[in-house]
Scaffold this motif. Structure first.
Motif, PDB file in Angstrom:
ATOM      1  N   HIS A 146       0.842  -1.206   0.000  1.00 58.00           N
ATOM      2  CA  HIS A 146       0.000   0.000   0.000  1.00 58.00           C
ATOM      3  C   HIS A 146       0.878   1.257   0.000  1.00 58.00           C
ATOM      4  N   ARG A 147       2.156   1.132   0.406  1.00 55.69           N
ATOM      5  CA  ARG A 147       3.090   2.267   0.463  1.00 55.69           C
ATOM      6  C   ARG A 147       4.001   2.157  -0.768  1.00 55.69           C
ATOM      7  N   ILE A 207      -3.817  -5.100  -0.153  1.00 55.68           N
ATOM      8  CA  ILE A 207      -3.956  -6.269   0.731  1.00 55.68           C
ATOM      9  C   ILE A 207      -2.612  -6.508   1.416  1.00 55.68           C
ATOM     10  N   VAL A 208      -2.582  -6.294   2.713  1.00 58.78           N
ATOM     11  CA  VAL A 208      -1.328  -6.484   3.451  1.00 58.78           C
ATOM     12  C   VAL A 208      -0.943  -7.968   3.390  1.00 58.78           C
ATOM     13  N   GLY A 256       5.933  -5.074   4.678  1.00 61.38           N
ATOM     14  CA  GLY A 256       6.265  -4.442   5.948  1.00 61.38           C
ATOM     15  C   GLY A 256       6.380  -5.418   7.103  1.00 61.38           C
ATOM     16  N   ALA A 284       3.044  -6.904   7.664  1.00 67.81           N
ATOM     17  CA  ALA A 284       2.748  -7.960   6.679  1.00 67.81           C
ATOM     18  C   ALA A 284       3.549  -9.229   6.950  1.00 67.81           C
ATOM     19  N   GLU A 338       1.493 -11.986   8.366  1.00 63.14           N
ATOM     20  CA  GLU A 338       0.349 -12.541   7.630  1.00 63.14           C
ATOM     21  C   GLU A 338       0.631 -13.991   7.226  1.00 63.14           C
ATOM     22  N   ASN A 349       9.632  -0.694   9.466  1.00 61.90           N
ATOM     23  CA  ASN A 349       9.635   0.698   9.942  1.00 61.90           C
ATOM     24  C   ASN A 349       9.123   0.791  11.381  1.00 61.90           C
ATOM     25  N   GLY A 358       3.020  -1.274  12.326  1.00 59.82           N
ATOM     26  CA  GLY A 358       1.975  -1.687  11.401  1.00 59.82           C
ATOM     27  C   GLY A 358       0.779  -0.830  11.795  1.00 59.82           C
ATOM     28  N   GLU A 359       0.445   0.167  10.995  1.00 57.16           N
ATOM     29  CA  GLU A 359      -0.501   1.216  11.404  1.00 57.16           C
ATOM     30  C   GLU A 359       0.010   1.826  12.720  1.00 57.16           C
ATOM     31  N   HIS A 370       0.763   6.820   9.129  1.00 55.33           N
ATOM     32  CA  HIS A 370       0.510   5.584   8.390  1.00 55.33           C
ATOM     33  C   HIS A 370      -0.146   5.918   7.039  1.00 55.33           C
TER      34      HIS A 370
HETATM   35  C1  LIG Z   1      -5.123  -8.291   4.810  1.00 59.55           C
HETATM   36  C2  LIG Z   1      -5.188  -6.897   5.395  1.00 59.55           C
HETATM   37  N1  LIG Z   1      -5.282  -6.740   6.724  1.00 59.55           N
HETATM   38  C3  LIG Z   1      -5.315  -5.493   7.264  1.00 59.55           C
HETATM   39  C4  LIG Z   1      -5.265  -4.388   6.443  1.00 59.55           C
HETATM   40  C5  LIG Z   1      -5.285  -2.978   7.042  1.00 59.55           C
HETATM   41  N2  LIG Z   1      -3.912  -2.421   7.017  1.00 59.55           N
HETATM   42  C6  LIG Z   1      -3.525  -1.597   6.019  1.00 59.55           C
HETATM   43  S1  LIG Z   1      -1.916  -1.165   6.170  1.00 59.55           S
HETATM   44  C7  LIG Z   1      -1.747  -2.039   7.589  1.00 59.55           C
HETATM   45  C8  LIG Z   1      -0.442  -2.065   8.333  1.00 59.55           C
HETATM   46  C9  LIG Z   1       0.665  -2.624   7.535  1.00 59.55           C
HETATM   47  O1  LIG Z   1       1.859  -2.515   8.253  1.00 59.55           O
HETATM   48  P1  LIG Z   1       3.231  -2.885   7.584  1.00 59.55           P
HETATM   49  O2  LIG Z   1       3.100  -4.161   6.855  1.00 59.55           O
HETATM   50  O3  LIG Z   1       4.267  -2.825   8.650  1.00 59.55           O
HETATM   51  O4  LIG Z   1       3.460  -1.747   6.487  1.00 59.55           O
HETATM   52  P2  LIG Z   1       3.733  -0.180   6.723  1.00 59.55           P
HETATM   53  O5  LIG Z   1       2.378   0.488   6.697  1.00 59.55           O
HETATM   54  O6  LIG Z   1       4.407   0.009   8.020  1.00 59.55           O
HETATM   55  O7  LIG Z   1       4.566   0.233   5.564  1.00 59.55           O
HETATM   56  C10 LIG Z   1      -2.932  -2.683   7.931  1.00 59.55           C
HETATM   57  C11 LIG Z   1      -3.118  -3.552   9.120  1.00 59.55           C
HETATM   58  C12 LIG Z   1      -5.172  -4.599   5.039  1.00 59.55           C
HETATM   59  N3  LIG Z   1      -5.100  -3.566   4.188  1.00 59.55           N
HETATM   60  N4  LIG Z   1      -5.106  -5.845   4.538  1.00 59.55           N
END
Ligand SMILES: Cc1ncc(C[n+]2csc(CCOP(=O)(O)OP(=O)(O)O)c2C)c(N)n1
Ligand SMILES: [Mg+2]
Length: 321
Positions: free
Chosen positions: A65-66, A115-116, A144, A147, A150, A174, A177-178, A242
């Motif tokens: 997502h980043r 999708i994390v 991340g 992730a 997961e 980092n 996670g959020e 986040h």
């Molecule tokens: C399967 C799933 N679970 C939860 C979410 C909600 N969510 C979006 S970002 C995030 C945190 C991810 O943390 P990390 O993997 O450390 O990445 P960072 O944001 O720190 O780069 C969560 C829980 C999602 N998008 N997909």
């Protein structure tokens, strides 16, 4: 380690482009003109760039997502990316993906991903293609610390190992996670996780381009030479919330200011370049100025570009085989 002047110049340019792109998005998002969510990669630039410096056009990456930094590091055009984030027809996905779904398959960029933990399984598929096609390619999953917990990620570590895939798993740690700290949420260590699947583990300071470049070289050449997957654990920090709009009330006062003042990958790069006479400051200044113009132009063009039409809705969505 020896790095060519060309790689150094391109890497600095890519890091500066990511920084400028993200700092500008931070400002533009606040105006309300950008639809959807935006997650900024500022502070993490050296990771994507240090890894992608070892990849060619036919190697593949999956992002998160980043994802803007990974896209730029893999060579995706910033004007098309900016237009995509603005939801315009001229965007790399014709305005239908937005920030979290930018992809450019022609450059092996399989996509940002909402999708994390969604990237690692994709990378197993891409790595299997590289292996079967014998094209010497490597597939890299960025994900991340969140992730890393997961099931899809852990299953991918397993599958990549048992299928002996040319895959590299890059954990961009980092610390959050959020709003949840990885020290609380991640059991054991990433190193033990890699060992649990029998794959080599490398780690580095993700705010130091040279450290990432060296560690990534080892992980990627291991995978490329047919020895199976590897894990690269990159320690870094995100400078913004986040998502854009996150007040970051869970972060200690002064934490981000300290990161910015002491661990800025661009400042560190410039320092190292000066200390060992790698690149002249004037060359880096020229890059800074050119990048700024490029981002300014991308924002102007994106704002002027047309939105998708209703008839675009189903175009480019389904593919017939
Ligand atoms: C399967 C799933 N679970 C939860 C979410 C909600 N969510 C979006 S970002 C995030 C945190 C991810 O943390 P990390 O993997 O450390 O990445 P960072 O944001 O720190 O780069 C969560 C829980 C999602 N998008 N997909
Ligand atoms: Mg994280």
């Amino acid at each position: 380690m020896q790095i060519s002047r060309d790689i150094l110049t391109r890497s600095y340019q890519a890091m500066r482009t990511i920084r400028e792109f993200e700092e500008r998005l931070h400002v533009e998002f606040a105006t309300g003109e950008i639809p959807g969510f935006v997650h900024l990669y500022c502070g993490e630039e050296a990771s994507g760039v240090g890894v992608c410096a070892h990849l060619g056009k036919t190697d593949t990456i999956a992002s998160t997502h980043r994802g803007h930094g990974h896209c730029i590091a893999k060579g995706v055009a910033v004007d098309g990316m900016m237009a995509e984030i603005y939801g315009r027809r001229t965007g790399v996905c014709r305005g239908k993906g937005g920030s979290m779904h930018i992809a450019d398959l022609s450059l092996g960029m399989l996509g940002a991903n909402g999708i994390v933990g969604g990237g690692p399984p994709l990378i197993c598929g891409a790595a299997l293609s590289h292996k079967l096609l014998k094209d010497n390619g490597v597939a890299v999953a960025f994900y991340g610390d969140g992730a890393s917990n997961e099931g899809s990620t852990l299953e991918s570590l397993n599958l990549a190992t048992v299928w002996h895939l040319p895959a590299v798993f890059v954990v961009e740690d980092n610390g959050y996670g959020e709003a949840t700290g990885s020290s609380y949420a991640c059991a054991g260590t990433q190193k033990d996780r890699a060992a649990g699947f029998g794959m080599p583990y490398f780690e580095c300071d993700g705010t130091d381009f040279f450290a990432v470049y060296e560690a990534a070289e080892e992980a990627i050449s291991h995978a490329r030479s047919g020895k199976g997957p590897a894990m690269l654990h990159v320690h870094l920090a995100r400078w913004y919330g986040h998502f854009e709009g996150d007040a970051m009330s869970y972060r200690v006062n002064g934490e981000v200011t300290k990161e910015r003042s002491e661990r800025d990958c661009l400042v560190k790069f410039r320092q190292r370049a000066a200390d060992v006479s790698l690149l002249e400051a004037s060359v880096l200044d020229e890059i800074d100025a050119a990048v700024k113009n490029e981002i300014d132009a991308a924002v102007v063009a994106a704002k002027k570009a047309p939105l998708p039409e209703a008839e675009d809705l189903t175009r480019d969505v389904y593919v017939s085989y």
